[in-house]
Design an enzyme around this catalytic site. Structure first.
Site, short mmCIF file in Angstrom:
data_model
loop_
_atom_site.label_atom_id
_atom_site.label_comp_id
_atom_site.label_asym_id
_atom_site.label_seq_id
_atom_site.Cartn_x
_atom_site.Cartn_y
_atom_site.Cartn_z
N PHE A 153 -3.71 -8.52 12.16
CA PHE A 153 -3.80 -7.63 11.00
C PHE A 153 -5.01 -8.05 10.18
CE2 PHE A 153 -0.57 -4.87 8.65
CZ PHE A 153 -0.17 -4.19 9.77
N GLN A 171 -3.42 -2.03 -5.02
CA GLN A 171 -4.01 -1.94 -3.68
C GLN A 171 -4.06 -0.50 -3.19
OE1 GLN A 171 -2.04 -3.64 0.09
NE2 GLN A 171 -3.85 -4.89 -0.21
N HIS A 194 -4.56 1.33 0.03
CA HIS A 194 -4.58 1.09 1.48
C HIS A 194 -5.63 2.01 2.09
CE1 HIS A 194 -3.26 0.83 5.62
NE2 HIS A 194 -2.35 -0.06 5.31
N LEU A 227 1.34 6.90 4.76
CA LEU A 227 0.65 5.75 5.35
C LEU A 227 0.37 5.91 6.84
CD1 LEU A 227 -0.28 2.90 4.34
CD2 LEU A 227 1.60 2.02 5.69
N GLU A 243 -1.64 -0.19 9.24
CA GLU A 243 -2.76 -1.04 9.60
C GLU A 243 -2.65 -1.51 11.06
OE1 GLU A 243 -3.81 -3.70 6.52
OE2 GLU A 243 -4.68 -5.17 7.86
N ARG A 272 -8.18 -5.12 3.14
CA ARG A 272 -7.93 -3.73 2.74
C ARG A 272 -8.84 -3.25 1.62
NH1 ARG A 272 -1.28 -3.58 2.92
NH2 ARG A 272 -1.19 -3.56 5.19
N HIS A 302 -1.02 2.07 -2.59
CA HIS A 302 -0.05 1.51 -1.65
C HIS A 302 0.82 0.41 -2.25
CE1 HIS A 302 1.54 0.51 2.25
NE2 HIS A 302 1.06 -0.72 2.22
N ARG A 304 -3.62 -8.15 -1.57
CA ARG A 304 -2.60 -8.63 -0.63
C ARG A 304 -3.03 -8.39 0.81
NH1 ARG A 304 1.71 -6.26 2.31
NH2 ARG A 304 1.37 -4.20 1.39
C1 LIG Z 1 4.69 3.04 4.26
C2 LIG Z 1 4.65 1.57 3.95
C3 LIG Z 1 4.50 0.64 4.97
C4 LIG Z 1 4.48 -0.72 4.67
N1 LIG Z 1 4.35 -1.61 5.70
C5 LIG Z 1 4.36 -2.94 5.43
C6 LIG Z 1 4.28 -3.88 6.48
O1 LIG Z 1 4.21 -3.54 7.65
N2 LIG Z 1 4.28 -5.21 6.16
C7 LIG Z 1 4.37 -5.64 4.88
O2 LIG Z 1 4.38 -6.85 4.65
N3 LIG Z 1 4.47 -4.75 3.84
C8 LIG Z 1 4.48 -3.42 4.09
N4 LIG Z 1 4.58 -2.53 3.07
C9 LIG Z 1 4.86 -3.03 1.72
C10 LIG Z 1 6.35 -3.41 1.63
O3 LIG Z 1 7.13 -2.51 2.38
C11 LIG Z 1 6.87 -3.38 0.20
O4 LIG Z 1 6.02 -4.11 -0.62
C12 LIG Z 1 8.26 -4.01 0.15
O5 LIG Z 1 9.13 -3.34 1.02
C13 LIG Z 1 8.86 -4.02 -1.24
O6 LIG Z 1 10.15 -4.53 -1.13
P1 LIG Z 1 11.04 -4.81 -2.41
O7 LIG Z 1 12.31 -5.42 -1.92
O8 LIG Z 1 10.25 -5.52 -3.42
O9 LIG Z 1 11.32 -3.34 -2.96
P2 LIG Z 1 11.97 -2.04 -2.24
O10 LIG Z 1 12.21 -2.23 -0.81
O11 LIG Z 1 11.21 -0.86 -2.66
O12 LIG Z 1 13.34 -1.92 -2.97
C14 LIG Z 1 13.40 -1.52 -4.32
C15 LIG Z 1 14.85 -1.30 -4.67
O13 LIG Z 1 14.96 -1.18 -6.07
C16 LIG Z 1 15.81 -0.09 -6.39
N5 LIG Z 1 15.47 0.34 -7.74
C17 LIG Z 1 14.24 0.62 -8.24
N6 LIG Z 1 14.35 0.96 -9.52
C18 LIG Z 1 15.66 0.90 -9.84
C19 LIG Z 1 16.41 1.16 -11.01
N7 LIG Z 1 15.84 1.57 -12.16
N8 LIG Z 1 17.76 1.02 -10.97
C20 LIG Z 1 18.38 0.64 -9.82
N9 LIG Z 1 17.72 0.38 -8.70
C21 LIG Z 1 16.38 0.51 -8.71
C22 LIG Z 1 15.53 0.90 -5.28
O14 LIG Z 1 16.57 1.84 -5.19
C23 LIG Z 1 15.45 -0.04 -4.08
O15 LIG Z 1 16.75 -0.33 -3.62
C24 LIG Z 1 4.59 -1.16 3.35
C25 LIG Z 1 4.71 -0.22 2.32
C26 LIG Z 1 4.72 1.12 2.62
C27 LIG Z 1 4.81 2.10 1.50
#
Ligand SMILES: Cc1cc2nc3c(=O)[nH]c(=O)nc-3n(C[C@H](O)[C@H](O)[C@H](O)COP(=O)(O)OP(=O)(O)OC[C@H]3O[C@@H](n4cnc5c(N)ncnc54)[C@H](O)[C@@H]3O)c2cc1C
Length: 604
Positions: free
Chosen positions: A122, A235, A237, A251, A254, A315, A380, A415
């Site tokens: 990556f 970021q 992307h 998306l 990558e 990126r 992103h 990142r």
């Molecule tokens: C399309 C895409 C592909 C990606 N691919 C990669 C990858 O291959 N590798 C990598 O390392 N990263 C990747 N990323 C980045 C990575 O997926 C995210 O940064 C990561 O999943 C964030 O996880 P999190 O647990 O912080 O939040 P999330 O998984 O977004 O979870 C957030 C949670 O908070 C809850 N929430 C939010 N606000 C509230 C509220 N007010 N009240 C109650 N609940 C709330 C939501 O319902 C959800 O359950 C990608 C991102 C995208 C968009």
């Protein structure tokens, strides 16, 4: 407090059920805490499920030269040395154990020929490092963590939006929210509250993020008195879809570049050669031929001395390159550039990138095994977030913890791909343990009825303000402002104009009008998200205006150079009454041993 108000009590309340929230919940529960887990969509639908490319961990299964030191160095170099070094160190050291643990809990990763977890290259990673499941890694990760959390007996509250953190004399005492299913209010009293709410992508028009990314956790923490750091670092992307319009921003992983995807402009020029930073050029192939040798070796699972292709630059750099090509008139018909993987065998492309194959076939009628994709940058990820203690996830407000994309510091100014999923696992676990340990020493939380009544009044208000503004209209204005004035390239006059627009939007958003029932009312849901988006957008813009240099994902056309005097300064946003204040603070000193590792092989 009304006697019929629904109320729950937990040692640890976790807001967010993505990778960070789930991993934290498992850790807190294993430590003996009574855990409540709240999410605003269904369990399993969190944004983590969308992650495609993989999770970065120096397992050294594909290239035995890899180790935590190299991962640490890559992360610091990618983050332009602004990262919290302790976070980057813990992340690099603990990610392999967290990935192996996922495997032990049932995650089925792609395999090497000898049956170990396969790793793919990556951008910005010196070695193939991303454990993956085709291009559906997040799905496998969420499935595994969710099974584990449910088996641990954690109380899950789905389709519940938290709108307020409740505070008391000893810090945060829980949260207030409402059920999206019927609009009823609910109070959670908790000894420790952990934010795991993800990012802020919906502040922009073009984004890869889902509807859930409205910066709720950032704004909740800010309003409770926590510090937000490095918010200027958003970021973009490099590869989002540009056509058809309905899927603009979606998306393109990558992993396409990791598998050998080549970027070309409308003249067929492989333009990334022109944009490699001089101080890192030695890490990349010097010719098409060398890049091809590298791709062939990767596809065959062989190690090689050939260096990686220029498309695997970081990126921030690739995004700026694409933006510049388009701006200077060398773009594709729909305002992007071309990304081509069709020179590899079709069967290989379909096996390694099944979701991308389906995505382009179904949404754009493009077969990526026979022709190029059209792509352009898309908002992103946010590197900035709530300031946390590296070891425990504690914020600067007692009783409040944070982990995952909502927290700041780990990724510095940019990142690396794959480093978010590993961040969620490493710091999800640490914050879960930190919150459980904090809760173990505390009495039951006291919930202030005055704050609850005020929160309930705010829920009612938009239904009784017939002359109020339309929340959809204001969000559109906000997204247009951020997209055009606080995007990939920034200048002071634009940032000033953005601050004026945001102030006007904030003024009108004080009186919003919605109609209809409370149950599943998207306009009403938006009222609270809009308030969060305004806070987050202002924090990004103020921080961007303050940083008079270019570094990582923050590019100032009026200050194009990376300046030594900004190298050791984080931006810090705090609340002073109703005013947002931005200042700088010294970064964490990098210990001498870590500095030596970070500077090895090419300097900072
Ligand atoms: C399309 C895409 C592909 C990606 N691919 C990669 C990858 O291959 N590798 C990598 O390392 N990263 C990747 N990323 C980045 C990575 O997926 C995210 O940064 C990561 O999943 C964030 O996880 P999190 O647990 O912080 O939040 P999330 O998984 O977004 O979870 C957030 C949670 O908070 C809850 N929430 C939010 N606000 C509230 C509220 N007010 N009240 C109650 N609940 C709330 C939501 O319902 C959800 O359950 C990608 C991102 C995208 C968009």
């Amino acid at each position: 407090m009304a006697p019929d108000l629904e109320r729950h009590q937990h040692d640890v309340l976790i807001i967010g059920a993505g990778g960070a929230g789930l991993r934290a919940a498992i850790a807190a529960s294993d430590a003996g805490a009574n855990v409540g887990l709240v999410c605003k969509s269904l369990l399993g639908k969190a944004h983590t499920v969308m992650a495609e490319g993989g999770v970065a961990a120096a397992l050294a299964h594909v290239d035995e030269r890899d180790n935590w030191r190299t991962h640490f160095r890559d992360t610091m170099v990618g983050g332009k040395m602004l990262n919290n070094p302790r976070m980057a160190e813990l992340h690099a050291q603990e990610a392999p154990d967290r990935v192996r643990e996922l495997e032990a809990w049932g995650a089925v990763f792609d395999r090497t020929r000898d049956g170990r977890i396969l790793q793919r290259p990556f951008g910005g990673h010196s070695h193939p490092r991303l454990a993956h499941v085709g291009d559906r890694t997040g799905l496998e990760m969420i499935r595994t963590l969710q099974d584990r959390a449910v088996a641990a007996g954690i109380s899950v509250y789905m389709e519940c939006t938290i709108t307020h953190l409740l505070t008391g004399p000893n810090g945060v005492a829980g949260a207030f929210g409402y059920w999206r299913t019927d609009g009823r209010s609910v109070v959670f009293a908790a000894k420790a509250t952990l934010l795991a709410t993800g990012g802020i992508g919906k502040a922009y028009e073009v984004t890869s993020n889902s509807w859930e990314y409205s910066g709720d956790g950032h704004a909740l923490a800010y309003r409770a008195g926590a510090e937000l750091i490095d918010m200027e670092f958003v970021q973009f992307h490099p590869t989002g879809m540009v056509w058809p319009p309905g899927v603009r921003g979606l998306l393109v992983t990558e992993a396409v570049r990791g598998e050998g995807g080549i970027l070309r402009n409308k003249d067929g020029e492989r333009f990334m050669w022109k944009y490699l930073p001089e101080d890192r050029r030695h890490e990349y192939a010097a010719t098409d031929e060398e890049a091809k040798t590298w791709v062939e070796a990767q596809s065959a699972g062989r190690t090689t001395d050939a260096r990686r292709p220029p498309e695997l630059s970081t990126r921030d750099n690739v995004s700026r390159a694409i933006y510049t090509e388009v701006k200077e008139g060398r773009g594709s018909p729909h305002g992007g550039v071309f990304l081509d993987i069709s020179y590899l065998p079709a069967e290989h492309v379909r096996r390694k990138l099944p979701s991308m194959y389906d995505q382009f076939k179904e949404l754009a009628d493009v077969d990526i095994t026979t022709g190029p994709m059209e792509i352009a940058p898309t908002t992103h990820y946010v590197m900035g977030g709530v300031r946390v203690d590296a070891d425990t996830g504690a914020t600067t407000v007692p009783g409040l913890f944070a982990a995952g994309e909502v927290s700041g510091g780990m990724h510095g100014a940019n990142r690396l791909g794959g480093n978010s999923l590993s961040d969620l696992l490493v710091f999800g676990q640490r914050a879960g343990l930190g919150a459980a340990a904090y809760a173990a020493d505390r009495d039951e939380a006291y919930v202030d009825p005055i704050q609850v009544r005020q929160a309930e009044r705010e829920l009612d208000e938009p239904f009784s303000t017939p002359d109020g503004a339309d929340p959809y209209r204001l969000r559109e204005e906000l997204q247009a402002t951020m997209q055009s004035l606080v995007g990939i390239f920034r200048v002071e006059a634009d940032l000033d104009q953005a601050l004026e627009s945001l102030a006007d939007i904030r003024r009108r958003a004080a009186r919003l009008c919605v109609s209809g029932p409370r149950a599943y009312n998207p306009g009403w849901n938006l009222v609270f998200e809009l308030r969060n988006l305004i806070d987050v957008s202002e924090a990004i813009t103020r921080s961007a205006r303050q940083r008079t240099e270019s570094r990582g994902a923050h590019s100032r056309l009026d200050y194009p150079d990376t300046e030594a005097n900004w190298a050791k300064l984080n931006s810090v946003v705090t609340r002073d009454g109703e005013t947002m204040v931005v200042r700088t603070a010294a970064t964490h000193e990098i210990p001498a041993d870590l500095l030596e590792i970070a500077k090895a092989g090419g300097g900072a």
